[in-house]
Motif scaffolding. Structure first.
Motif, PDB file in Angstrom:
ATOM      1  N   GLY A  13       0.800  -1.207   0.000  1.00  0.00           N
ATOM      2  CA  GLY A  13       0.000   0.000   0.000  1.00  0.00           C
ATOM      3  C   GLY A  13       0.838   1.263   0.000  1.00  0.00           C
ATOM      4  O   GLY A  13       2.042   1.267   0.248  1.00  0.00           O
ATOM      5  N   HIS A  14       0.152   2.350  -0.255  1.00  0.00           N
ATOM      6  CA  HIS A  14       0.788   3.659  -0.382  1.00  0.00           C
ATOM      7  C   HIS A  14       0.498   4.486   0.864  1.00  0.00           C
ATOM      8  O   HIS A  14      -0.660   4.700   1.221  1.00  0.00           O
ATOM      9  N   VAL A  15       1.537   4.962   1.509  1.00  0.00           N
ATOM     10  CA  VAL A  15       1.401   5.816   2.694  1.00  0.00           C
ATOM     11  C   VAL A  15       1.704   7.251   2.290  1.00  0.00           C
ATOM     12  O   VAL A  15       2.757   7.536   1.717  1.00  0.00           O
ATOM     13  N   VAL A  16       0.775   8.139   2.589  1.00  0.00           N
ATOM     14  CA  VAL A  16       0.983   9.563   2.359  1.00  0.00           C
ATOM     15  C   VAL A  16       1.137  10.238   3.716  1.00  0.00           C
ATOM     16  O   VAL A  16       0.307  10.059   4.605  1.00  0.00           O
ATOM     17  N   VAL A  17       2.215  10.987   3.874  1.00  0.00           N
ATOM     18  CA  VAL A  17       2.479  11.727   5.101  1.00  0.00           C
ATOM     19  C   VAL A  17       2.313  13.211   4.796  1.00  0.00           C
ATOM     20  O   VAL A  17       3.054  13.769   3.984  1.00  0.00           O
ATOM     21  N   VAL A  18       1.343  13.833   5.436  1.00  0.00           N
ATOM     22  CA  VAL A  18       1.113  15.265   5.248  1.00  0.00           C
ATOM     23  C   VAL A  18       1.898  16.001   6.335  1.00  0.00           C
ATOM     24  O   VAL A  18       1.569  15.930   7.516  1.00  0.00           O
ATOM     25  N   GLY A  19       2.957  16.688   5.937  1.00  0.00           N
ATOM     26  CA  GLY A  19       3.841  17.347   6.891  1.00  0.00           C
ATOM     27  C   GLY A  19       5.271  16.969   6.599  1.00  0.00           C
ATOM     28  O   GLY A  19       5.544  15.854   6.138  1.00  0.00           O
ATOM     29  N   GLY A  20       6.182  17.895   6.862  1.00  0.00           N
ATOM     30  CA  GLY A  20       7.585  17.629   6.555  1.00  0.00           C
ATOM     31  C   GLY A  20       8.507  17.961   7.703  1.00  0.00           C
ATOM     32  O   GLY A  20       9.644  18.385   7.483  1.00  0.00           O
ATOM     33  N   GLY A  21       8.050  17.753   8.924  1.00  0.00           N
ATOM     34  CA  GLY A  21       8.866  18.059  10.091  1.00  0.00           C
ATOM     35  C   GLY A  21       9.447  16.823  10.729  1.00  0.00           C
ATOM     36  O   GLY A  21       9.584  15.766  10.098  1.00  0.00           O
ATOM     37  N   GLN A  22       9.751  16.931  12.007  1.00  0.00           N
ATOM     38  CA  GLN A  22      10.424  15.848  12.706  1.00  0.00           C
ATOM     39  C   GLN A  22       9.532  14.622  12.874  1.00  0.00           C
ATOM     40  O   GLN A  22       9.987  13.490  12.706  1.00  0.00           O
ATOM     41  N   ALA A  23       8.261  14.822  13.210  1.00  0.00           N
ATOM     42  CA  ALA A  23       7.362  13.683  13.362  1.00  0.00           C
ATOM     43  C   ALA A  23       7.230  12.935  12.042  1.00  0.00           C
ATOM     44  O   ALA A  23       7.235  11.699  12.006  1.00  0.00           O
ATOM     45  N   LEU A  56      16.268  26.488  15.901  1.00  0.00           N
ATOM     46  CA  LEU A  56      15.836  27.741  15.303  1.00  0.00           C
ATOM     47  C   LEU A  56      15.882  28.889  16.297  1.00  0.00           C
ATOM     48  O   LEU A  56      16.258  30.013  15.953  1.00  0.00           O
ATOM     49  N   SER A  57      15.493  28.630  17.551  1.00  0.00           N
ATOM     50  CA  SER A  57      15.480  29.689  18.558  1.00  0.00           C
ATOM     51  C   SER A  57      16.793  29.773  19.318  1.00  0.00           C
ATOM     52  O   SER A  57      16.887  30.461  20.330  1.00  0.00           O
ATOM     53  N   LYS A  58      17.798  29.062  18.808  1.00  0.00           N
ATOM     54  CA  LYS A  58      19.112  29.070  19.454  1.00  0.00           C
ATOM     55  C   LYS A  58      20.184  29.342  18.392  1.00  0.00           C
ATOM     56  O   LYS A  58      20.444  30.487  18.043  1.00  0.00           O
ATOM     57  N   GLY A  59      20.784  28.281  17.865  1.00  0.00           N
ATOM     58  CA  GLY A  59      21.916  28.455  16.963  1.00  0.00           C
ATOM     59  C   GLY A  59      21.604  29.187  15.678  1.00  0.00           C
ATOM     60  O   GLY A  59      22.396  30.026  15.228  1.00  0.00           O
ATOM     61  N   VAL A  60      20.473  28.874  15.041  1.00  0.00           N
ATOM     62  CA  VAL A  60      20.147  29.535  13.774  1.00  0.00           C
ATOM     63  C   VAL A  60      19.922  31.024  13.993  1.00  0.00           C
ATOM     64  O   VAL A  60      20.370  31.862  13.209  1.00  0.00           O
ATOM     65  N   LEU A  61      19.245  31.365  15.083  1.00  0.00           N
ATOM     66  CA  LEU A  61      18.983  32.775  15.382  1.00  0.00           C
ATOM     67  C   LEU A  61      20.278  33.526  15.696  1.00  0.00           C
ATOM     68  O   LEU A  61      20.435  34.696  15.340  1.00  0.00           O
ATOM     69  N   LEU A  62      21.219  32.830  16.328  1.00  0.00           N
ATOM     70  CA  LEU A  62      22.498  33.456  16.664  1.00  0.00           C
ATOM     71  C   LEU A  62      23.464  33.476  15.480  1.00  0.00           C
ATOM     72  O   LEU A  62      24.450  34.212  15.489  1.00  0.00           O
ATOM     73  N   GLY A  63      23.213  32.646  14.489  1.00  0.00           N
ATOM     74  CA  GLY A  63      24.121  32.564  13.355  1.00  0.00           C
ATOM     75  C   GLY A  63      25.223  31.544  13.525  1.00  0.00           C
ATOM     76  O   GLY A  63      26.109  31.436  12.678  1.00  0.00           O
ATOM     77  N   THR A  64      25.174  30.768  14.621  1.00  0.00           N
ATOM     78  CA  THR A  64      26.180  29.728  14.833  1.00  0.00           C
ATOM     79  C   THR A  64      25.814  28.435  14.116  1.00  0.00           C
ATOM     80  O   THR A  64      26.631  27.514  14.027  1.00  0.00           O
ATOM     81  N   LYS A  65      24.578  28.335  13.641  1.00  0.00           N
ATOM     82  CA  LYS A  65      24.134  27.203  12.845  1.00  0.00           C
ATOM     83  C   LYS A  65      23.452  27.725  11.581  1.00  0.00           C
ATOM     84  O   LYS A  65      22.883  28.819  11.586  1.00  0.00           O
ATOM     85  N   VAL A  66      23.512  26.940  10.531  1.00  0.00           N
ATOM     86  CA  VAL A  66      22.836  27.272   9.281  1.00  0.00           C
ATOM     87  C   VAL A  66      21.712  26.267   9.081  1.00  0.00           C
ATOM     88  O   VAL A  66      21.684  25.211   9.742  1.00  0.00           O
ATOM     89  N   PRO A  67      20.752  26.560   8.204  1.00  0.00           N
ATOM     90  CA  PRO A  67      19.635  25.638   8.012  1.00  0.00           C
ATOM     91  C   PRO A  67      20.049  24.194   7.764  1.00  0.00           C
ATOM     92  O   PRO A  67      19.391  23.266   8.250  1.00  0.00           O
ATOM     93  N   ALA A  68      21.134  23.986   7.039  1.00  0.00           N
ATOM     94  CA  ALA A  68      21.570  22.614   6.744  1.00  0.00           C
ATOM     95  C   ALA A  68      21.889  21.826   8.011  1.00  0.00           C
ATOM     96  O   ALA A  68      21.796  20.587   8.024  1.00  0.00           O
ATOM     97  N   ASP A  69      22.263  22.539   9.090  1.00  0.00           N
ATOM     98  CA  ASP A  69      22.586  21.859  10.350  1.00  0.00           C
ATOM     99  C   ASP A  69      21.357  21.258  11.016  1.00  0.00           C
ATOM    100  O   ASP A  69      21.482  20.430  11.925  1.00  0.00           O
ATOM    101  N   THR A  70      20.171  21.673  10.603  1.00  0.00           N
ATOM    102  CA  THR A  70      18.941  21.196  11.227  1.00  0.00           C
ATOM    103  C   THR A  70      18.327  20.003  10.506  1.00  0.00           C
ATOM    104  O   THR A  70      17.337  19.443  10.963  1.00  0.00           O
ATOM    105  N   VAL A  71      18.911  19.617   9.368  1.00  0.00           N
ATOM    106  CA  VAL A  71      18.310  18.588   8.512  1.00  0.00           C
ATOM    107  C   VAL A  71      18.286  17.232   9.218  1.00  0.00           C
ATOM    108  O   VAL A  71      19.281  16.793   9.787  1.00  0.00           O
ATOM    109  N   LEU A  72      17.142  16.569   9.152  1.00  0.00           N
ATOM    110  CA  LEU A  72      16.996  15.229   9.700  1.00  0.00           C
ATOM    111  C   LEU A  72      17.146  14.165   8.621  1.00  0.00           C
ATOM    112  O   LEU A  72      17.721  13.105   8.854  1.00  0.00           O
ATOM    113  N   LEU A  73      16.584  14.440   7.456  1.00  0.00           N
ATOM    114  CA  LEU A  73      16.690  13.523   6.325  1.00  0.00           C
ATOM    115  C   LEU A  73      17.082  14.327   5.098  1.00  0.00           C
ATOM    116  O   LEU A  73      16.272  15.099   4.571  1.00  0.00           O
TER     117      LEU A  73
END
Length: 425
Positions: A13-23, A56-73
């Motif tokens: 069967g085909h599973v559709v996941v609506v959402g692209g976050g951590q869950a 997002l409310s820590k490293g990304v906001l401070l500039g010590t992390k970039v979006p790529a650092d948050t990637v899970l998959l």
């Protein structure tokens, strides 16, 4: 990876996941790990993901992390998992009878099983005045990048809300050298999440960090005046700021389910493993309202990294018809400048905790029938690891032992027989 939207037919069967976050990421990882051979399609309203939000409310906001650092998959991992991801599309309607999801681009996609992991959005303020639209919010990567850019041009910042997002944002602003005023309508910080003693610790630390914290205070209006300055009516004063940030709660993105006739109450009503009233539809993460096995009797949402990860995995197992348990105590953490705060379980604010001093650090315990029922660690992350094991192994403890700073928590784990092992929080 981008594929044409089409139903994938095969034995699994085909599973559709609506959402692209951590869950959503936890769902697709677990589906493949548990042997699901069918198609998986992920629909992400954002242009980026799946990613985790705490940075997002820590490293990304401070500039010590970039979006790529948050990637899970990443793209390669998604390709290995054979997940078709479609970015920038929003699910608008579910046809439960024909098992179709209609999208905002005019297309539709069929499903055998559907997972709704749409999370939530910041609660928006409507204030008297002409500048409500100037208020900044923080939820997505784009929000964080835009807010960081605005901070580089600001000197005076007003933060509305004394919860986790408000406090973490205030710390980042101070670290960037900005003047910060924080307004909280309640009589203490994080009033709904921690007992008064912990609220007092947070208040003391933020004020020592130079944040002008104003409790039991409300904003009555916001206006844009000459030169782009924001004039805020706070209490009985009118103060001027370059930037106003609000962190006043989250609204569940449960409209998709509600419009499909599914029960919702500040989130999609489901069980702990994400099962809803529709046997083909599941929910998990910030959008799911459920009765936690260790929590209050009424359904509630758990907005945490830990819940998104664990419930996403449990949801995938339930979807596959396998045994899906969601036990143990929930776990949450917040980093506010030099302060690391971790919460395990559901601390009872009206019960006086057992306090353990730990060399400048503090640990608070709530006991029930000789077992640790909840704990809060302030600047004691290593101890929280041990506490989780004590809870996992159901080690019987006494208040006198926990109060003794000379007695190692590890010794409790080693010296007392462990019985009735359950899943860790």
């Amino acid at each position: 990876m981008e594929n044409d939207l089409k139903d994938v037919q095969n034995s699994d069967g085909h599973v559709v996941v609506v959402g692209g976050g951590q869950a959503a990421a936890a769902v697709v990882r677990t589906l493949r790990a548990e042997g699901h051979r069918g198609g998986i399609t992920m629909l992400s309203a954002e242009r980026f993901g799946p990613y985790e939000r705490p940075p997002l409310s820590k490293g990304v906001l401070l500039g010590t992390k970039v979006p790529a650092d948050t990637v899970l998959l990443g793209a390669e991992h998604l390709a290995e998992l054979e997940v078709a991801v479609h970015y920038g599309v929003t699910a608008q309607r579910i046809d439960r009878t024909n098992r179709l999801v209609y999208l905002d681009n005019g297309q539709s996609i069929g499903y055998d099983r559907l997972v709704i992991a749409t999370g939530g959005r910041p609660r928006r303020l409507k204030l008297p005045g002409n500048a409500t639209g100037e208020i900044a919010y923080l939820r997505t990567i784009d929000d964080a990048l835009a807010l960081r850019e605005r901070m580089t041009r600001a000197t005076r910042v007003l933060v509305l809300g004394g919860g986790w997002i408000g406090l973490e944002t205030a710390c980042c602003a101070r670290e960037l050298g900005l003047e910060v005023t924080l307004v909280e309508a309640c009589t203490r910080l994080c009033e709904r999440a921690v007992p008064p003693v912990v609220s007092d610790i947070l208040l003391s630390r933020h004020r020592a960090n130079g944040v002008d914290v104003r409790l039991a205070t409300q904003i009555h209006g916001l206006n844009l005046v000459d030169g782009g300055t924001l004039r805020a009516a706070i209490g009985t004063e009118e103060l001027e700021f370059d930037l106003v940030i609000a962190g006043v709660g989250m609204v569940a993105n449960d409209e998709l389910a509600a419009h499909a006739g599914m029960p919702c109450a500040n989130g999609i009503l489901c069980d702990a493993a994400g099962r809803t009233v529709d046997p083909d539809i599941f929910a998990c993460g910030d959008v799911a309202a459920f009765t936690h096995p260790a929590g209050p009797a009424s359904p509630a949402r758990l907005e945490s990294w830990d819940n998104a990860e664990r419930q996403g995995a449990a949801c995938a197992l339930a979807l596959l018809g396998k045994e899906a348990s969601y036990s143990g105590l929930p776990w949450f953490w917040s980093e506010q400048g030099d302060t690391n705060l971790q919460i395990l379980g559901y601390p009872e604010p009206l019960c006086i905790p057992v306090v353990r001093p730990q060399g400048g650090r503090l640990i608070f315990f709530w006991l029930k029938e000789g077992l640790i029922d909840a704990a809060i660690c302030v600047d004691a992350p290593a101890e929280m690891l041990v506490i989780k094991r004590l809870v996992q192994k159901r080690v019987a403890v006494e208040a006198a032992q926990l109060c003794d700073p000379l007695l190692s928590l590890k010794s409790l784990l080693q010296s007392i027989p462990a019985t009735d092992v359950v899943a860790s929080g």
